[in-house]
Design an enzyme around this catalytic site. Structure first.
Site, PDB file in Angstrom:
ATOM      1  N   SER A 161       9.254  12.814  73.792  1.00 31.45           N
ATOM      2  CA  SER A 161       9.192  14.217  74.192  1.00 31.45           C
ATOM      3  C   SER A 161       9.498  14.271  75.691  1.00 31.45           C
ATOM      4  O   SER A 161      10.537  13.771  76.109  1.00 31.45           O
ATOM      5  CB  SER A 161       7.818  14.813  73.846  1.00 31.45           C
ATOM      6  OG  SER A 161       7.771  16.177  74.164  1.00 31.45           O
ATOM      7  N   THR A 162       8.598  14.809  76.495  1.00 34.99           N
ATOM      8  CA  THR A 162       8.857  14.963  77.923  1.00 34.99           C
ATOM      9  C   THR A 162       9.176  13.622  78.582  1.00 34.99           C
ATOM     10  O   THR A 162       8.422  12.667  78.459  1.00 34.99           O
ATOM     11  CB  THR A 162       7.636  15.581  78.620  1.00 34.99           C
ATOM     12  OG1 THR A 162       7.284  16.785  77.939  1.00 34.99           O
ATOM     13  CG2 THR A 162       7.944  15.892  80.074  1.00 34.99           C
ATOM     14  N   HIS A 188      12.026  15.792  71.278  1.00 36.60           N
ATOM     15  CA  HIS A 188      11.630  17.187  71.462  1.00 36.60           C
ATOM     16  C   HIS A 188      12.419  17.737  72.647  1.00 36.60           C
ATOM     17  O   HIS A 188      12.261  17.265  73.777  1.00 36.60           O
ATOM     18  CB  HIS A 188      10.135  17.291  71.770  1.00 36.60           C
ATOM     19  CG  HIS A 188       9.259  16.798  70.666  1.00 36.60           C
ATOM     20  ND1 HIS A 188       7.929  16.505  70.864  1.00 36.60           N
ATOM     21  CD2 HIS A 188       9.513  16.540  69.359  1.00 36.60           C
ATOM     22  CE1 HIS A 188       7.398  16.100  69.724  1.00 36.60           C
ATOM     23  NE2 HIS A 188       8.335  16.102  68.793  1.00 36.60           N
ATOM     24  N   MET A 278       4.272  14.557  75.550  1.00 34.89           N
ATOM     25  CA  MET A 278       2.986  15.224  75.394  1.00 34.89           C
ATOM     26  C   MET A 278       2.570  15.262  73.932  1.00 34.89           C
ATOM     27  O   MET A 278       3.411  15.266  73.043  1.00 34.89           O
ATOM     28  CB  MET A 278       3.074  16.657  75.929  1.00 34.89           C
ATOM     29  CG  MET A 278       3.286  16.755  77.429  1.00 34.89           C
ATOM     30  SD  MET A 278       3.386  18.466  77.994  1.00 34.89           S
ATOM     31  CE  MET A 278       5.005  18.930  77.380  1.00 34.89           C
ATOM     32  N   ASP A 281       2.475  13.888  68.352  1.00 33.95           N
ATOM     33  CA  ASP A 281       3.496  13.777  67.320  1.00 33.95           C
ATOM     34  C   ASP A 281       3.954  12.322  67.211  1.00 33.95           C
ATOM     35  O   ASP A 281       4.180  11.647  68.217  1.00 33.95           O
ATOM     36  CB  ASP A 281       4.691  14.672  67.653  1.00 33.95           C
ATOM     37  CG  ASP A 281       5.724  14.690  66.530  1.00 33.95           C
ATOM     38  OD1 ASP A 281       5.332  14.511  65.366  1.00 33.95           O
ATOM     39  OD2 ASP A 281       6.918  14.873  66.828  1.00 33.95           O
TER      40      ASP A 281
END
Length: 353
Positions: A161-162, A188, A278, A281
């Site tokens: 993600s991030t 993401h 973050m 998931d």
């Protein structure tokens, strides 16, 4: 657009807009003088664009930067991806106009993103960073240098993600052009940026990178990037399966959906890699992968932009090795078919002047 962003941010009780810049040059000057907690950065600006401004800020006054782009044109998306490589934390689309039914959701997404990114610790960049330099210099050696259990490997599955695009770029850049395993990758990322991400990785790394298509046969040395709005899954016949199933944990594509599919289809012959991001998931999918004999790598805290996703997987006892990006590269090289068990690969990085 700038006035709209100011209005949205000014309406949040915990956010103060301390400065507004009309271009990248003024932006660099204001960041140096005002030292804000977080910066929103456009891509297309006169005098100095968002990529160059991000580079300069990360060299002179390292600050969390969120790229806010309203254009889905190829040049602007490429600039957004380059800005991530230069040190920006994430990229999101500009909020919709107040007349749009999506306005409230996109405005809330902007505010939530800035709240989260304002607390991220960033590192100073160098004047002329190379991808290989970033791999070695920004990733201190992990305390864990364990190797994965030796087993036949047919597939690598990566989720992030991030901070993910930057880390995946570092990893893919360091893999050999003739890498012998297929890689599936869930990231993401904001709506509209999936194609640009795949194109950027394809153009700037030695591997073949493409957006995943339903029914594709997975080939060695090819990276299949999840498409926006569809789960990326795999079949026992070595094919890509795109699913319109419901979101998992609020995400579609979801890391857990991918890892669960990889577990069902490849079991002990797959390796899952959970990178910076973050939330949690991926954890449920990694449970399934671990239960069926798959091996799991988590990125270490020191090299993560956000240690959320790897941390949860580590805390739940799903991880065989906690590694920095350089060590992840070494493991992925070692997993290729035909490598003698127990032989440890090394990565030599040299910069040319």
């Amino acid at each position: 657009a700038r006035d709209l962003i100011i209005a949205i941010l000014s309406g949040a009780p915990d956010i103060e807009v301390v400065g507004v810049a009309k271009d990248g040059v003024e932006g660099v000057e204001l960041v140096t003088r005002l030292k804000p907690d977080v910066v929103t950065m456009d891509v297309q600006m006169p005098r100095m664009d968002g990529y160059e401004a991000t580079r300069e800020i990360m060299i002179t006054q390292p600050t969390p930067i969120v790229i806010v782009s309203g254009s889905m044109s190829r040049p602007d998306i490429e600039k957004s991806m380059q800005s991530l490589q230069a040190g920006a934390l994430t990229v999101i689309g500009k909020p919709n106009a107040p007349s749009s039914p999506k306005f409230e959701a996109t405005a809330a997404h902007l505010i939530d993103t800035l709240r989260t990114m304002a607390g991220v610790k960033v590192v100073r960049q160098h004047r002329r960073p190379l991808a290989a330099d970033l791999l070695t210099e920004s990733s201190p050696k992990s305390k864990s240098d364990r190797h994965l259990p030796d087993a036949k490997t047919r597939l690598i599955a990566i989720a992030a993600s991030t901070g993910g695009p930057q880390t995946v770029h570092q990893i893919l850049t360091a893999l050999p052009h003739d890498y012998q395993l297929p890689i599936v990758y869930v990231q993401h990322i904001s709506k509209g940026f999936d194609e640009g991400l795949a194109r950027w990785l394809n153009d700037t790394t030695p591997l073949n990178v493409c957006l995943a298509s339903d029914g594709q046969v997975m080939e060695p040395g090819t990276v299949y990037v999840a498409r926006e709005g569809r789960h990326l899954e795999v079949s026992r016949t070595n094919r890509i399966v795109l699913s319109d199933g419901p979101p998992v944990g609020g995400f579609r594509p979801a890391a857990s959906a991918m890892f669960e599919s990889v577990a069902r289809s490849f079991g002990s012959e797959a390796v899952g890699v959970i990178l910076t991001g973050m939330g949690r998931d991926g954890t449920d999918g990694l449970k399934a992968l671990r239960q069926l004999g798959g091996r799991v790598i988590a990125q270490d805290e020191a090299s993560c932009v956000v240690f959320g996703m790897p941390q949860v997987a580590i805390q739940e006892g799903l991880v065989h090795a906690v590694l920095n990006p350089q060590q992840i590269v070494e493991q992925l090289i070692r997993l290729q078919p035909g490598r003698a068990p127990g032989r440890h690969s090394t990565l030599s990085v040299e910069s040319s002047s």
